[in-house]
Enzyme design. Structure first.
Site, PDB file in Angstrom:
ATOM      1  N   CYS A   1       0.866  -1.178   0.000  1.00  0.00           N
ATOM      2  CA  CYS A   1       0.000   0.000   0.000  1.00  0.00           C
ATOM      3  C   CYS A   1       0.907   1.234   0.000  1.00  0.00           C
ATOM      4  O   CYS A   1       1.640   1.464   0.977  1.00  0.00           O
ATOM      5  CB  CYS A   1      -0.906  -0.012   1.223  1.00  0.00           C
ATOM      6  SG  CYS A   1      -1.975   1.441   1.302  1.00  0.00           S
TER       7      CYS A   1
ATOM      8  N   CYS B   1      -5.007   6.254  -4.146  1.00  0.00           N
ATOM      9  CA  CYS B   1      -4.298   4.971  -4.058  1.00  0.00           C
ATOM     10  C   CYS B   1      -2.881   5.234  -4.544  1.00  0.00           C
ATOM     11  O   CYS B   1      -2.681   5.588  -5.713  1.00  0.00           O
ATOM     12  CB  CYS B   1      -4.998   3.917  -4.915  1.00  0.00           C
ATOM     13  SG  CYS B   1      -4.116   2.342  -4.972  1.00  0.00           S
TER      14      CYS B   1
END
Ligand SMILES: N[C@@H](CCC[C@H](N)C(=O)O)C(=O)O
Length: 291
Positions: A87, A230
């Protein structure tokens, strides 16, 4: 009943619940993780990050962490409790959390290696917060078609792996980008096993300003739905746009997402071309949860 002290953090609006489990004693089920991330019945987050010392990981995960290179491992789960390899926004918030908890030090110019399921990732301070070397990236072979609700036609997608899987779709205009209804999971064909993160991009006008490429992006994240940002998706979107732009396209990109702006840079390394992501990381509040 177990009480866990947690911190809520965010990077360009991609938000996370973080907690420290240095000795690797807390093993939450996917249902518990999803309950924590639930925005109505829990704390609410796009992902949950557990900070565990690499040496205290269970055997299989320790191998992934390359424990000698990284004291801390980022155990990342999506909002639905599923595991993801990496991530990009989360790792910056994770480092901010470790620093503010006094668990690590990171002098200006220094590098902090963090273990992830995609391998060890190096984090540094940057003018906009933190920068992370996402490592080598790869184009994924094969034709992919993506349909999203409210978009008039199916579009070709470009598969890109930056430690986790993405498919990037170019749209024709800002209007089209705004119109896409990402409250539904975009339909990707052929259907990727285990799901995929889908980024929709439009070039800014002009595409390149002062040597920096500029795009707008929205994302539907595997396991979390539409999010405000993101980081790995921004890297994939910049890589895809550079690919489409062809020779002469820049290696530095500014990616505008609903939650802010992140920077992406491609650079040569010993083992091939790497991609780096930079952006802000903030801690928002602390609390305690009982399970
Ligand atoms: N928001 C993250 C990506 C989180 C993982 C992703 N949903 C996946 O399942 O791969 C980022 O900032 O990179």
């Amino acid at each position: 009943m177990t009480t866990i002290s947690f911190t809520k953090g965010q990077g360009t609006g991609n938000d996370f619940v973080l907690f420290a489990d240095p000795d690797g004693e807390i093993d939450l089920t996917p249902a518990q993780l999803a309950a924590i991330a639930d925005r109505h019945f829990g704390i609410g987050a796009d992902g949950v990050l557990r900070a565990v010392r690499s040496r205290n990981l269970s055997e299989g995960a320790a191998a992934l962490a390359e424990e000698s290179a990284a004291e801390w491992f980022m155990d990342y789960h999506n909002a639905d409790g599923s595991v993801a390899e990496m991530c990009g926004n989360g790792i910056r918030v994770f480092v901010r959390y470790l620093l503010e908890s006094g668990l690590v030090e990171l002098p200006d110019g220094g590098t902090l290696p963090i273990g992830t399921r995609a391998g060890v990732r190096d984090v540094q301070r940057s003018t906009n917060g933190f920068s992370v070397d996402l490592g080598r990236w790869a184009l994924v072979a094969g034709d992919t078609v993506v349909r999203a609700k409210n978009l008039p036609v199916a579009r070709p997608g470009l598969g890109i792996n930056v430690g986790n899987p993405h498919v990037v779709v170019a749209l024709a205009s800002d209007e089209e980008l705004d119109a896409a209804d990402l409250s539904y999971v975009p339909k990707v064909e052929p259907e990727p096993e285990g799901g995929i993160n889908v980024e929709f991009v439009v070039p800014a006008e002009p595409l390149v300003r002062d040597g920096v490429g500029q795009i707008r992006m929205r994302v539907h994240e595997r396991g979390s739905g539409e999010t405000l940002s993101c980081g790995t998706g921004a890297a994939a979107a910049a890589l895809a746009t550079r690919h489409w732009a062809g020779p002469g396209a820049p290696n530095a990109w500014r990616v505008a997402v609903p939650g802010g702006v992140v920077g992406v840079r491609m650079f040569p390394a010993e083992d091939g071309e790497h991609v780096a992501l930079s952006g802000p990381a903030e801690l928002v509040f602390d609390g305690a949860l009982e399970l």
